[in-house]
Scaffold this active site. Structure first.
Site, short mmCIF file in Angstrom:
data_model
loop_
_atom_site.label_atom_id
_atom_site.label_comp_id
_atom_site.label_asym_id
_atom_site.label_seq_id
_atom_site.Cartn_x
_atom_site.Cartn_y
_atom_site.Cartn_z
N ASP A 163 0.82 -1.20 0.00
CA ASP A 163 0.00 0.00 0.00
C ASP A 163 0.86 1.26 0.00
OD1 ASP A 163 -2.79 1.16 0.52
OD2 ASP A 163 -1.64 2.05 2.15
N GLU A 222 12.58 -13.88 -4.62
CA GLU A 222 13.81 -14.65 -4.81
C GLU A 222 14.06 -15.60 -3.65
OE1 GLU A 222 17.18 -12.30 -5.97
OE2 GLU A 222 15.94 -10.92 -7.15
#
Length: 542
Positions: A247, A279
Site C-alpha cells: 500500500d 527470490e
C-alpha cells in the site's frame, strides 16, 4: 528493540485518499488497545523468522490471471454478527472459482484500530478478531489453494496505527514523551511532541511515525527497521501466503514539503522487499500501489508489478465518450510493460474511481464494453468484489465507505442473517449474485464468459498486443506463437463499418464465446471489413 526506530518505520501517507484511509460520514469507534508501561515485545510477536519456502502453486500462476479484490468485513458473514469473516469467505470460494478467478487480493486482515477497513494496523502477525481465528484463516488459505486460487494480502509498510504497541516507549531517550508526529485538532497541522510545527498536513486523530531521509536514525537505512518488516513478511509467506500488495508505496520516504511522493529512496526499499518475496521464496507475486506514476514503477521493475492507475480512467472516458480520441488508452497499450501490471476499472479507493455501476449510471452496454476491455488486455486484471454483478454504492455513507458495501448475494442482501454493519448497496434488489446467476444475459455471465475465455486462451492470457485501429472502434490483436486473437470494441452508440488491417491475407477468423455470430475472412490484402452494431463486442481467433 529501539522503539524510536520501529515507530519511524510505520509512517503515514499524507494524502489519505492514496492509502485507503479516506474520511467518511460514518463514525468509527476505535478499539481499546492495551498501553501503559508494557513493552512492545510483551504485546507483539516480534521474533526473528527464517525462510521456510513451501509454495502451494505452480510457477508463474499469476501471469495473466484474473484476481478478485475482497474486503473480508463486507464479503460474507458466517455467524450472524453482521460482520464478514474468514468462514464466510471460505464458504464462497466455489463461487469465486466457478467465475474463473485465479487470485484473491485481501484487503488488510490484521488486528487494527480503525475497526473497519484495516489500514491502521496494530499487530502485523495477528488476525482481526472480527474476522475469526488464525485457524479460520489457515482453513481459508488451504481451501483457496485446493481450488488453484492464489492469495495475496495488503501489507502496510507505509503507515500503522498509533495504537501499535511499538509506539510504547516509556523509557526512551526523549524522557518518556511520545516521539512521533501527531495531529492537533485545535491547531491544524502536523506537530512534533515539543509542539513545533512541521510541514506535514493531515486529517486524522491518530498518532503516527513519519520518517524522512534527512533523519538518518529514523528511516529505512537502519537494519532494525528493515528486519522488523522482513520478519513480518516471512511470517506470512511461511504460513502459505502467495504474495503481497504493498500500500502507498510512493510515500515511503518524505524529504520535505514538496518532496513527499516518489522519492528515490523508495526504490531501494522495494528492491530489498522484492528480493525477499520473489527470490528467497518460490512462485510468489507482489504488486505495488504507486498512484503518482504507476507506469514508471512498472518500468523500473522494483515492485515486481504495479497497478495501472489512469489506464482505468482512460478506459472509462473512452467508453463514456464513445471513442478513444482525447484519451491516452492507445499510448498505454503500445508501451511494453503492460503485461507485468495490475489492471482495474475501480477498487476500494475513491481516487481510483467510484463503483463501475455509478460511473456508467447503470448503463449496462457501457459496463460490458469496459469489462471486455479490461479482461482482454495484457497483465493481471483485478475485479473488485461485487463488480461482477453490477453492485453499486452503499446506501447511507460517504467517501471511500460508499465503495465498500456488503456483498449483494440476494435481492434481500444475503450477506448476514443478522443486521449488516453497513447498509447494502442501493441497487441490491436488482443487482445481486442470485438473480444475476439466474439470467444468462446478465453482467455476471458477461464477466464469467470473459474470465473463462481469458483463462483458457493462451494468446489472451499472455500474448503480445498490437493496436490495429482506434477511434470510435478500438481493435487490437493478442498473439502468442502462432495463435492470434482479434478484439474489436465499438465504443460508439451508433453502427460502425470499420476496416481493420489484420495483416494476414485471405484468413478465416472464428468467433470466440459468441462474441460474433459467424466466421469472417480478411481480404487478399489482409484487411477485415466488419459491420458492427452500436456498442458491439467481437472477439475472433485466427
Amino acid at each position: 528493540m529501539n522503539k524510536h526506530l520501529i515507530s519511524s518505520a510505520l509512517s503515514l501517507a499524507i494524502l489519505a485518499s492514496l492509502n485507503g484511509c479516506d474520511s467518511s460520514s460514518e463514525a468509527i469507534t476505535p478499539k481499546e488497545i492495551p498501553v501503559g508501561e508494557a513493552k512492545a515485545e510483551s504485546l507483539l510477536d516480534m521474533s526473528s523468522v527464517a525462510v521456510d519456502d513451501q509454495p502451494a502453486l505452480a510457477a508463474d500462476w499469476y501471469k495473466g490471471a484474473v484476481f478478485m479484490e475482497i474486503f473480508v468485513r463486507s464479503y460474507k458473514d458466517s455467524d450472524g454478527d453482521g460482520i464478514g469473516d474468514f468462514k464466510g469467505l471460505t464458504s464462497q470460494l466455489d463461487y469465486i472459482a466457478d467465475l474463473g478467478v485465479e487470485g484473491i487480493w485481501l484487503m488488510p486482515f490484521s488486528e487494527s484500530s480503525d475497526k473497519d477497513h484495516g489500514y491502521e494496523v496494530v499487530d502485523y502477525r495477528s488476525i482481526e478478531s472480527d474476522y475469526g481465528t488464525r485457524e479460520d484463516f489457515d482453513e481459508f488459505l488451504a481451501q483457496a489453494h485446493a481450488r488453484g486460487i492464489g492469495v495475496i494480502a495488503d501489507y502496510l509498510i507505509n503507515h500503522s496505527s498509533g495504537d501499535n504497541p511499538v509506539f510504547i516507549d516509556s523509557d526512551n531517550n526523549a524522557g518518556g514523551k511520545r516521539d512521533w508526529y501527531m495531529w492537533e485538532s485545535s491547531n491544524p497541522g502536523w506537530t512534533n511532541w515539543s509542539g513545533d510545527p512541521s510541514w506535514h498536513q493531515g486529517t486524522y486523530g491518530y498518532y503516527y511515525g513519519i520518517f524522512q531521509s534527512n533523519m538518518p536514525d529514523y528511516n529505512f537505512g537502519n537494519q532494525e527497521v528493515v528486519d522488523f518488516h522482513y520478519n513480518n513478511l516471512r511470517y506470512w509467506l511461511n504460513a502459505g501466503m502467495d504474495g503481497f500488495r504493498f500500500d502507498a508505496m510512493t510515500h515511503l520516504v518524505e524529504n520535505g514539503p514538496n518532496q513527499w511522493s516518489g522519492q528515490p529512496e523508495n526504490a531501494a526499499i522495494m528492491y530489498g522487499i522484492q528480493q525477499l518475496v520473489m527470490e528467497d521464496y518460490s512462485n510468489r507475486f507482489m504488486i505495488c500501489e504507486d498512484s503518482s506514476d504507476s507506469l514508471a514503477a512498472a518500468q523500473s521493475d522494483f515492485c515486481g508489478s504495479a497497478f495501472s492507475f489512469y489506464l482505468n480512467m482512460d478506459i472509462m472516458r473512452s467508453v463514456n465518450a464513445g471513442s478513444t480520441s482525447g484519451t491516452y488508452i492507445v499510448d498505454w497499450l503500445q508501451q511494453g510493460r503492460l503485461s507485468s501490471m495490475g489492471l482495474l476499472l475501480a477498487n476500494h479507493d475513491y481516487f481510483a474511481g467510484t463503483r463501475v455501476f455509478e460511473q456508467f449510471a447503470g448503463n449496462e452496454a457501457k459496463y460490458r464494453l469496459a469489462a471486455a476491455t479490461l479482461l482482454t488486455l495484457p497483465g493481471q486484471p483485478f475485479v473488485y468484489y461485487g463488480e461482477e454483478v453490477g453492485m453499486g454504492h452503499t446506501a447511507n455513507s460517504g467517501g471511500d465507505y460508499l465503495l465498500r458495501a456488503p456483498m449483494s448475494w440476494t435481492a434481500e442482501g444475503g450477506f448476514t442473517t443478522g443486521t449488516p454493519y453497513r447498509a447494502h448497496a442501493h441497487n441490491t434488489a436488482a443487482y445481486n449474485a442470485a438473480s444475476q446467476m439466474a439470467d444468462d444475459n446478465s453482467i455476471y455471465h458477461h464477466y464469467k464468459t470473459l474470465i473463462q475465455l481469458r483463462k483458457n486462451t493462451p494468446a489472451l492470457r499472455e500474448g503480445d498486443i498490437e493496436v490495429l485501429l482506434d477511434g470510435e472502434v478500438l481493435a487490437y490483436s493478442r498473439s502468442l506463437a502462432d495463435s492470434n486473437v482479434l478484439v474489436v470494441l465499438n465504443y460508439s452508440d451508433s453502427a460502425q463499418t470499420p476496416v481493420i488491417p489484420v495483416g494476414q491475407a485471405s484468413t478465416l477468423l472464428s468467433p470466440l464465446a459468441n462474441f460474433g455470430s459467424n466466421a469472417v475472412s480478411t481480404t487478399s490484402s489482409g484487411q477485415l471489413n466488419l459491420s458492427l452494431a452500436a456498442q458491439e463486442i467481437r472477439i475472433y481467433q485466427y
